[in-house]
Design an enzyme around this catalytic site. Structure first.
Site, short mmCIF file in Angstrom:
data_model
loop_
_atom_site.label_atom_id
_atom_site.label_comp_id
_atom_site.label_asym_id
_atom_site.label_seq_id
_atom_site.Cartn_x
_atom_site.Cartn_y
_atom_site.Cartn_z
N SER A 186 -10.90 -2.44 -9.87
CA SER A 186 -12.29 -2.04 -10.10
C SER A 186 -13.07 -3.17 -10.77
O SER A 186 -13.15 -4.26 -10.21
CB SER A 186 -12.33 -0.74 -10.89
OG SER A 186 -13.60 -0.14 -10.84
N ASP A 210 -9.62 -2.37 -4.93
CA ASP A 210 -10.91 -1.71 -4.76
C ASP A 210 -11.95 -2.28 -5.74
O ASP A 210 -12.42 -1.57 -6.64
CB ASP A 210 -10.80 -0.19 -4.93
CG ASP A 210 -11.86 0.54 -4.10
OD1 ASP A 210 -12.23 0.04 -3.03
OD2 ASP A 210 -12.32 1.61 -4.52
N HIS A 289 6.16 -2.37 2.65
CA HIS A 289 6.33 -1.60 3.87
C HIS A 289 5.02 -1.31 4.61
O HIS A 289 5.05 -0.77 5.72
CB HIS A 289 6.98 -0.27 3.54
CG HIS A 289 6.17 0.56 2.57
ND1 HIS A 289 5.67 0.07 1.39
CD2 HIS A 289 5.76 1.86 2.62
CE1 HIS A 289 5.00 1.02 0.76
NE2 HIS A 289 5.04 2.11 1.48
#
Length: 336
Positions: A186, A210, A289
């Site tokens: 953030s 993000d 993954h």
């Protein structure tokens, strides 16, 4: 007639939901409303006034001493109890468990957060469960506990301070900058970008989880592609949608948009979407993954029709490199 209708439909979908795939911003990403809800480190929403006054007392203190934060070291020898590393105090480093031959990972939290916020132990444990590492949690609560506008304005100074600390750490121990990976969530994503910039882009990796959107769309101090040898951003709550908390736009060398980058499986709120970025990252450190596909345009990202090269999202690879825009689909629950 059918072909014309299909083109119109695709254009409508693109306008409504496509992510920006260049350095500009779409029209509907230029302005947030004055009042928004933004979460603290525990996921609780707080009303934010984006026209709030900057707390000059706090800002003056931050600018006078941007290194005035807590740097807390965790290693496999002390996985739960931190050791404090102090800027310009070589003994605090020499007397710690810091290992210059192991990779160094720095974690920077976001707004209204601190060393105990969930992402810190989650990412720390992922790294220490994988192998030898110096995990440094940056606690910048002195600024982060201010109103959002003040915190956003002080992020560049705290980032420069982190960069200065890492330079001191390197000179004291011999640890190479290319063995360092700085991770921020953030507001912390823009913070670590500034840290990398302070070091001339020489650290191995910067990862923005993000990166915050409000007040950052046109901010020259936001995370950028030259802040490290490799810069990666993971967008989970794209800021061009109403209520989106992340910046949404592509700002790194490699930009990943899990599940399209707007809403995440199992999430009903923007706060859940926003936090999913660090949850996904921690899972990739352990399992590596989540394999993404490169996208040619925003329609492909939105409609999940990306057919380009494959590229792993996240992970702990210090030699990772790549460019482009990617989509990866995930599951609802850990390890996603």
């Amino acid at each position: 007639m059918k072909k014309a209708f299909l083109c119109l439909l695709l254009a409508t979908v693109y306008t409504a939901s496509a992510v920006p795939l260049d350095d500009g911003f779409p029209e509907n990403n230029m302005h947030y409303p004055r009042f928004i809800e933004f979460p603290d480190g525990d996921g609780n929403p707080h009303l934010v006034d984006l026209e709030d006054n900057v707390d000059r007392v706090v800002m003056d203190a931050v600018n006078r001493n941007p290194a005035n934060n807590l740097y807390l070291l965790f290693t496999r020898r002390n996985p739960r109890n931190s050791q404090q590393l102090i800027m310009n105090n070589a003994n605090s480093i020499r007397n710690s468990n810091f290992n210059p031959n192991a990779p160094t990972v720095v974690i920077a939290h976001g707004w209204l957060s601190n060393q105990n916020t969930g992402l810190n132990p989650t990412i720390r444990d992922a790294y220490l469960g994988k192998g030898e590492a110096n995990v440094i949690v940056l606690d910048w609560r002195r600024l982060a506990m201010s109103n959002y506008v003040t915190a956003a304005n002080g992020v560049p100074a705290v980032g420069r301070g982190l960069g200065q600390f890492l330079r001191f750490l390197s000179s004291t121990t011999g640890a190479r900058l290319n063995s360092m990976h700085i991770v921020g969530f953030s507001l912390g994503a823009h913070l670590v970008g500034n840290a990398g910039r302070e070091l001339g882009g020489q650290v191995a990796r910067v990862t923005g989880l993000d990166p915050a959107g409000p007040l950052w769309n046109f901010n020259r101090n936001r995370l950028g592609p030259n802040d490290a040898v490799y810069v990666e951003a993971i967008h989970t709550d794209g800021g061009y949608t109403v209520g989106g908390l992340g910046i949404g736009s592509n700002i790194a060398n490699a930009d990943f948009h899990p599940n399209g980058g707007i809403s995440q499986p199992g999430c009903l709120t923007n706060i859940c979407n926003h936090n999913r970025a660090w949850e996904l990252f921690a899972a990739t450190v352990t399992y590596n993954h989540l394999i993404a596909r490169e996208c040619s345009n925003g329609i492909q990202v939105s409609l999940n029709t990306c057919r380009g090269r494959v590229f792993h999202m996240g992970n702990d690879d210090l030699r990772k490199s790549g460019n482009g825009v990617y989509r990866v689909d995930t599951q609802r629950r850990y390890p996603f």
